[in-house]
Design a protein around this motif. Structure first.
Motif, PDB file in Angstrom:
ATOM      1  N   ASP A  96       4.914   6.391   4.746  1.00  0.00           N
ATOM      2  CA  ASP A  96       5.061   5.693   3.561  1.00  0.00           C
ATOM      3  C   ASP A  96       6.329   5.638   2.656  1.00  0.00           C
ATOM      4  N   GLN A  97       6.855   6.823   2.855  1.00  0.00           N
ATOM      5  CA  GLN A  97       8.085   6.978   2.083  1.00  0.00           C
ATOM      6  C   GLN A  97       9.321   6.105   2.936  1.00  0.00           C
ATOM      7  N   ARG A  98       9.258   6.298   4.441  1.00  0.00           N
ATOM      8  CA  ARG A  98      10.280   5.548   4.863  1.00  0.00           C
ATOM      9  C   ARG A  98       9.936   4.013   4.771  1.00  0.00           C
ATOM     10  N   LEU A  99       8.724   3.573   4.801  1.00  0.00           N
ATOM     11  CA  LEU A  99       8.648   2.077   4.413  1.00  0.00           C
ATOM     12  C   LEU A  99       9.442   1.597   3.075  1.00  0.00           C
ATOM     13  N   VAL A 100       8.976   2.427   2.060  1.00  0.00           N
ATOM     14  CA  VAL A 100       9.315   2.329   0.636  1.00  0.00           C
ATOM     15  C   VAL A 100      11.059   2.288   0.696  1.00  0.00           C
ATOM     16  N   LEU A 101      11.480   3.461   1.209  1.00  0.00           N
ATOM     17  CA  LEU A 101      13.126   3.436   1.109  1.00  0.00           C
ATOM     18  C   LEU A 101      13.604   2.159   1.937  1.00  0.00           C
ATOM     19  N   GLY A 102      12.983   1.957   3.000  1.00  0.00           N
ATOM     20  CA  GLY A 102      13.432   0.844   3.814  1.00  0.00           C
ATOM     21  C   GLY A 102      13.298  -0.502   2.969  1.00  0.00           C
ATOM     22  N   ASP A 103      12.223  -0.788   2.345  1.00  0.00           N
ATOM     23  CA  ASP A 103      12.305  -1.845   1.741  1.00  0.00           C
ATOM     24  C   ASP A 103      13.121  -2.134   0.541  1.00  0.00           C
TER      25      ASP A 103
ATOM     26  N   LYS B  84       0.703  -1.151  -0.131  1.00  0.00           N
ATOM     27  CA  LYS B  84      -0.072  -0.031   0.041  1.00  0.00           C
ATOM     28  C   LYS B  84       0.945   1.201   0.010  1.00  0.00           C
ATOM     29  N   ALA B  85       2.074   1.352   0.794  1.00  0.00           N
ATOM     30  CA  ALA B  85       2.868   2.288   0.753  1.00  0.00           C
ATOM     31  C   ALA B  85       3.368   2.508  -0.565  1.00  0.00           C
ATOM     32  N   TYR B  86       3.802   1.548  -1.271  1.00  0.00           N
ATOM     33  CA  TYR B  86       4.377   1.794  -2.690  1.00  0.00           C
ATOM     34  C   TYR B  86       3.156   2.272  -3.597  1.00  0.00           C
ATOM     35  N   ARG B  87       2.093   1.904  -3.599  1.00  0.00           N
ATOM     36  CA  ARG B  87       1.037   2.224  -4.290  1.00  0.00           C
ATOM     37  C   ARG B  87       0.651   4.091  -4.168  1.00  0.00           C
ATOM     38  N   ARG B  88       0.931   4.243  -2.767  1.00  0.00           N
ATOM     39  CA  ARG B  88       0.460   5.678  -2.482  1.00  0.00           C
ATOM     40  C   ARG B  88       1.724   6.561  -3.064  1.00  0.00           C
ATOM     41  N   VAL B  89       2.928   6.104  -2.794  1.00  0.00           N
ATOM     42  CA  VAL B  89       4.051   6.641  -3.107  1.00  0.00           C
ATOM     43  C   VAL B  89       4.324   6.830  -4.603  1.00  0.00           C
ATOM     44  N   PHE B  90       3.963   5.906  -5.511  1.00  0.00           N
ATOM     45  CA  PHE B  90       4.374   5.976  -6.996  1.00  0.00           C
ATOM     46  C   PHE B  90       3.170   6.162  -7.767  1.00  0.00           C
ATOM     47  N   LEU B  91       1.868   5.756  -7.320  1.00  0.00           N
ATOM     48  CA  LEU B  91       0.782   5.684  -8.122  1.00  0.00           C
ATOM     49  C   LEU B  91      -0.614   6.715  -7.729  1.00  0.00           C
TER      50      LEU B  91
END
Length: 119
Positions: free
Chosen positions: A54-61, A38-45
């Motif tokens: 969300d940004q931290r989750l994506v970068l951490g992943d 869900k974080a990826y979807r909010r960040v990119f889509l």
């Protein structure tokens, strides 16, 4: 004195506890994975929808997936090349941020903290 064998009901109860524990662990992993998706979807889509978390989750992943900061233990040339490619991609992304050393350290600390909170 030899250990007495468990009764059938005790053995079943122990197996049930183990299954519940494993189920809870898998459920936690599933929810964590869904949160990251869900974080990826909010960040990119979804422009403007992403939160700092969300940004931290994506970068951490991305960092976790690239094994950035970890030594490669695989000796297979193909696996090493793939890992290096992933690391270069993450380093490219971070390079585009154009952060000074202090801000980069702060970002690292924030991401480490966010990852620790997730576990």
């Amino acid at each position: 004195m030899a250990d007495r064998p468990m009764s059938l009901s005790a053995e079943v109860a122990a197996l049930e506890r183990k299954a519940r524990s494993e189920s809870a662990k898998l459920r936690g992993q599933l929810f964590s994975r869904l949160r990251i998706i869900k974080a990826y979807r909010r960040v990119f889509l979804e422009p403007g929808a992403a939160t700092e978390q969300d940004q931290r989750l994506v970068l951490g992943d991305l960092i976790d997936q690239s094994d950035l900061g970890r030594a490669a233990v695989a000796l297979d040339a193909q696996a090493l090349a793939a890992a290096e490619g992933q690391r270069r991609t993450i380093l490219h992304i971070f390079g585009r941020f154009r952060l000074d050393d202090e801000r980069l350290r702060q970002l690292r600390d924030d991401l480490t903290e966010a990852t620790t909170d997730e576990e």
